[in-house]
Every structure is written in C-alpha cells, then in structure tokens.
Design a protein around this motif. Structure first.
Motif, PDB file in Angstrom:
ATOM      1  N   LYS A   1      21.711  -4.873  15.872  1.00  0.00           N
ATOM      2  CA  LYS A   1      22.052  -3.455  15.673  1.00  0.00           C
ATOM      3  C   LYS A   1      23.304  -3.299  14.810  1.00  0.00           C
ATOM      4  N   ILE A   2      24.287  -4.132  15.045  1.00  0.00           N
ATOM      5  CA  ILE A   2      25.523  -4.100  14.239  1.00  0.00           C
ATOM      6  C   ILE A   2      25.221  -4.514  12.803  1.00  0.00           C
ATOM      7  N   VAL A   3      24.416  -5.560  12.640  1.00  0.00           N
ATOM      8  CA  VAL A   3      24.060  -6.060  11.310  1.00  0.00           C
ATOM      9  C   VAL A   3      23.312  -4.979  10.534  1.00  0.00           C
ATOM     10  N   ASP A   4      22.310  -4.387  11.167  1.00  0.00           N
ATOM     11  CA  ASP A   4      21.529  -3.338  10.506  1.00  0.00           C
ATOM     12  C   ASP A   4      22.419  -2.170  10.099  1.00  0.00           C
ATOM     13  N   GLU A   5      23.279  -1.760  11.005  1.00  0.00           N
ATOM     14  CA  GLU A   5      24.165  -0.626  10.731  1.00  0.00           C
ATOM     15  C   GLU A   5      25.107  -0.938   9.565  1.00  0.00           C
ATOM     16  N   LEU A   6      25.699  -2.108   9.567  1.00  0.00           N
ATOM     17  CA  LEU A   6      26.629  -2.483   8.502  1.00  0.00           C
ATOM     18  C   LEU A   6      25.940  -2.490   7.141  1.00  0.00           C
ATOM     19  N   PHE A   7      24.826  -3.187   7.036  1.00  0.00           N
ATOM     20  CA  PHE A   7      24.153  -3.324   5.747  1.00  0.00           C
ATOM     21  C   PHE A   7      23.553  -2.001   5.279  1.00  0.00           C
ATOM     22  N   GLU A   8      23.034  -1.210   6.205  1.00  0.00           N
ATOM     23  CA  GLU A   8      22.502   0.100   5.843  1.00  0.00           C
ATOM     24  C   GLU A   8      23.617   0.993   5.302  1.00  0.00           C
ATOM     25  N   LYS A   9      24.763   0.972   5.971  1.00  0.00           N
ATOM     26  CA  LYS A   9      25.893   1.793   5.513  1.00  0.00           C
ATOM     27  C   LYS A   9      26.413   1.323   4.157  1.00  0.00           C
ATOM     28  N   VAL A  10      26.480   0.011   3.951  1.00  0.00           N
ATOM     29  CA  VAL A  10      26.927  -0.510   2.656  1.00  0.00           C
ATOM     30  C   VAL A  10      26.031   0.034   1.550  1.00  0.00           C
ATOM     31  N   LEU A  11      24.728  -0.094   1.729  1.00  0.00           N
ATOM     32  CA  LEU A  11      23.790   0.342   0.692  1.00  0.00           C
ATOM     33  C   LEU A  11      23.808   1.855   0.516  1.00  0.00           C
ATOM     34  N   ASN A  12      23.885   2.593   1.605  1.00  0.00           N
ATOM     35  CA  ASN A  12      23.942   4.056   1.496  1.00  0.00           C
ATOM     36  C   ASN A  12      25.237   4.521   0.842  1.00  0.00           C
ATOM     37  N   ASN A  13      26.336   3.852   1.161  1.00  0.00           N
ATOM     38  CA  ASN A  13      27.606   4.189   0.507  1.00  0.00           C
ATOM     39  C   ASN A  13      27.489   3.997  -0.995  1.00  0.00           C
ATOM     40  N   CYS A  14      26.845   2.927  -1.401  1.00  0.00           N
ATOM     41  CA  CYS A  14      26.670   2.669  -2.835  1.00  0.00           C
ATOM     42  C   CYS A  14      25.843   3.761  -3.488  1.00  0.00           C
ATOM     43  N   LYS A  15      24.822   4.209  -2.785  1.00  0.00           N
ATOM     44  CA  LYS A  15      23.964   5.259  -3.349  1.00  0.00           C
ATOM     45  C   LYS A  15      24.726   6.572  -3.527  1.00  0.00           C
ATOM     46  N   ASP A  16      25.854   6.730  -2.832  1.00  0.00           N
ATOM     47  CA  ASP A  16      26.690   7.921  -2.978  1.00  0.00           C
ATOM     48  C   ASP A  16      27.512   7.908  -4.262  1.00  0.00           C
ATOM     49  N   LEU A  17      27.717   6.738  -4.840  1.00  0.00           N
ATOM     50  CA  LEU A  17      28.565   6.608  -6.028  1.00  0.00           C
ATOM     51  C   LEU A  17      27.843   7.130  -7.282  1.00  0.00           C
ATOM     52  N   ASP A  18      28.577   7.882  -8.102  1.00  0.00           N
ATOM     53  CA  ASP A  18      28.021   8.366  -9.367  1.00  0.00           C
ATOM     54  C   ASP A  18      27.532   7.212 -10.238  1.00  0.00           C
ATOM     55  N   GLU A  19      28.253   6.089 -10.213  1.00  0.00           N
ATOM     56  CA  GLU A  19      27.892   4.930 -11.028  1.00  0.00           C
ATOM     57  C   GLU A  19      26.524   4.374 -10.637  1.00  0.00           C
ATOM     58  N   VAL A  20      26.134   4.600  -9.407  1.00  0.00           N
ATOM     59  CA  VAL A  20      24.833   4.131  -8.926  1.00  0.00           C
ATOM     60  C   VAL A  20      23.770   5.199  -9.162  1.00  0.00           C
ATOM     61  N   ARG A  21      24.096   6.436  -8.807  1.00  0.00           N
ATOM     62  CA  ARG A  21      23.121   7.531  -8.964  1.00  0.00           C
ATOM     63  C   ARG A  21      22.658   7.691 -10.402  1.00  0.00           C
ATOM     64  N   THR A  22      23.496   7.347 -11.353  1.00  0.00           N
ATOM     65  CA  THR A  22      23.147   7.509 -12.770  1.00  0.00           C
ATOM     66  C   THR A  22      22.593   6.233 -13.392  1.00  0.00           C
ATOM     67  N   ASN A  23      22.370   5.201 -12.576  1.00  0.00           N
ATOM     68  CA  ASN A  23      21.852   3.932 -13.091  1.00  0.00           C
ATOM     69  C   ASN A  23      20.527   3.622 -12.382  1.00  0.00           C
ATOM     70  N   PRO A  24      19.396   3.974 -13.006  1.00  0.00           N
ATOM     71  CA  PRO A  24      18.098   3.773 -12.355  1.00  0.00           C
ATOM     72  C   PRO A  24      17.835   2.323 -11.950  1.00  0.00           C
ATOM     73  N   LYS A  25      18.265   1.381 -12.757  1.00  0.00           N
ATOM     74  CA  LYS A  25      18.049  -0.035 -12.443  1.00  0.00           C
ATOM     75  C   LYS A  25      18.768  -0.414 -11.146  1.00  0.00           C
ATOM     76  N   LEU A  26      19.992   0.023 -11.013  1.00  0.00           N
ATOM     77  CA  LEU A  26      20.783  -0.283  -9.817  1.00  0.00           C
ATOM     78  C   LEU A  26      20.242   0.462  -8.600  1.00  0.00           C
ATOM     79  N   LEU A  27      19.883   1.705  -8.785  1.00  0.00           N
ATOM     80  CA  LEU A  27      19.317   2.495  -7.692  1.00  0.00           C
ATOM     81  C   LEU A  27      18.022   1.854  -7.191  1.00  0.00           C
ATOM     82  N   ASN A  28      17.204   1.402  -8.114  1.00  0.00           N
ATOM     83  CA  ASN A  28      15.960   0.720  -7.759  1.00  0.00           C
ATOM     84  C   ASN A  28      16.246  -0.582  -7.008  1.00  0.00           C
ATOM     85  N   ALA A  29      17.256  -1.318  -7.451  1.00  0.00           N
ATOM     86  CA  ALA A  29      17.625  -2.571  -6.777  1.00  0.00           C
ATOM     87  C   ALA A  29      18.042  -2.301  -5.330  1.00  0.00           C
TER      88      ALA A  29
END
Length: 136
Positions: free
Chosen positions: A80-108
C-alpha cells in the motif's frame, strides 16, 4: 541540452515529483527496517538524477528504471505504501507544465502506470510460491 541550459524537468522530477510524494506519504506505521528501506528506495531514485541531462533521459528512467525500482520496493515495503508513493510521484509529474506539454513524456508516464500494475501482478504470483509471504 538547449542553449538555456538543462530542461527544468531534469531537476523537477526529484525535487517536485518525488519529494512532494514522499512528504504526502504517511509512513508513521512503518517499522524502523521499513523506514530504512523506504529511504533506500528514495535514495536510488534521487541518485539516478545524476545521470540525467535531457528530458529523454528522464523519460527513459521513468519507462525502464522506475518499474524495476517499484519491484524492489514491493520486496521491502508494504504494498500500500509502495503503490501510494509511486502513484503520487507519477501524478505529481503529470501536474507539471513540462510534462503536460510533452506528449512523449505523458505517454511514458501513462504506460508506466500500466507497467506497475503488471509488475505487481507478477510479484504477487511469484510470492505465492515463496515460503515467506509479504505483508498485506
């Protein structure tokens, strides 16, 4: 690398995506050994940053290395801790403009969400054949 220097995502992955996820994590129920394991997993990710100089380096890390680190974390920590940590890491990244504007990174990132589910499924299957059962 652009003439303006290193892309902001190269340093924001750890400083924003990872550290913010860790700060939001409730690790109060972890044992001392589990806390040490969590710190080890965080250190592995933080140290990976030293090898990044481009967004492609970060994308490759997310796609190829993060699932391996997730697997290591499953072996050491409550899932549960592992899932929460990794999910939050990835979701935090999706919040960044640098990610939202990069389809390749968003897809990754979206692909890694699915990969983590497969890693966990394989881990659970393998765990059934072990004498030691991971904690639920």
């Amino acid at each position: 690398m652009s003439s303006l220097g290193i892309h902001p995502l190269v340093y924001r992955f750890v400083r924003y995506c990872l550290n913010r996820a860790y700060l939001d994590l409730d690790d109060s129920k972890l044992s001392a050994d589990e806390r040490y394991s969590l710190e080890t997993i965080l250190a592995i990710i933080r140290q990976a940053e030293d090898g990044w100089s481009t967004v492609d380096d970060v994308t490759k890390f997310i796609s190829e290395e993060l699932p391996k680190i997730y697997r290591q974390a499953l072996e050491r920590l409550p899932d549960k801790i592992v899932d929460e940590l990794f999910e939050k890491v990835l979701n935090n990244c999706k919040d960044l403009d640098e990610v939202r504007t990069n389809p390749k990174l968003l897809n990754a990132i979206d692909s890694v969400f699915n990969e983590l589910k497969e890693v966990k499924k394989r881990f659970i299957e393998e765990s059934k054949t072990r004498i030691y059962e991971p904690s639920a």
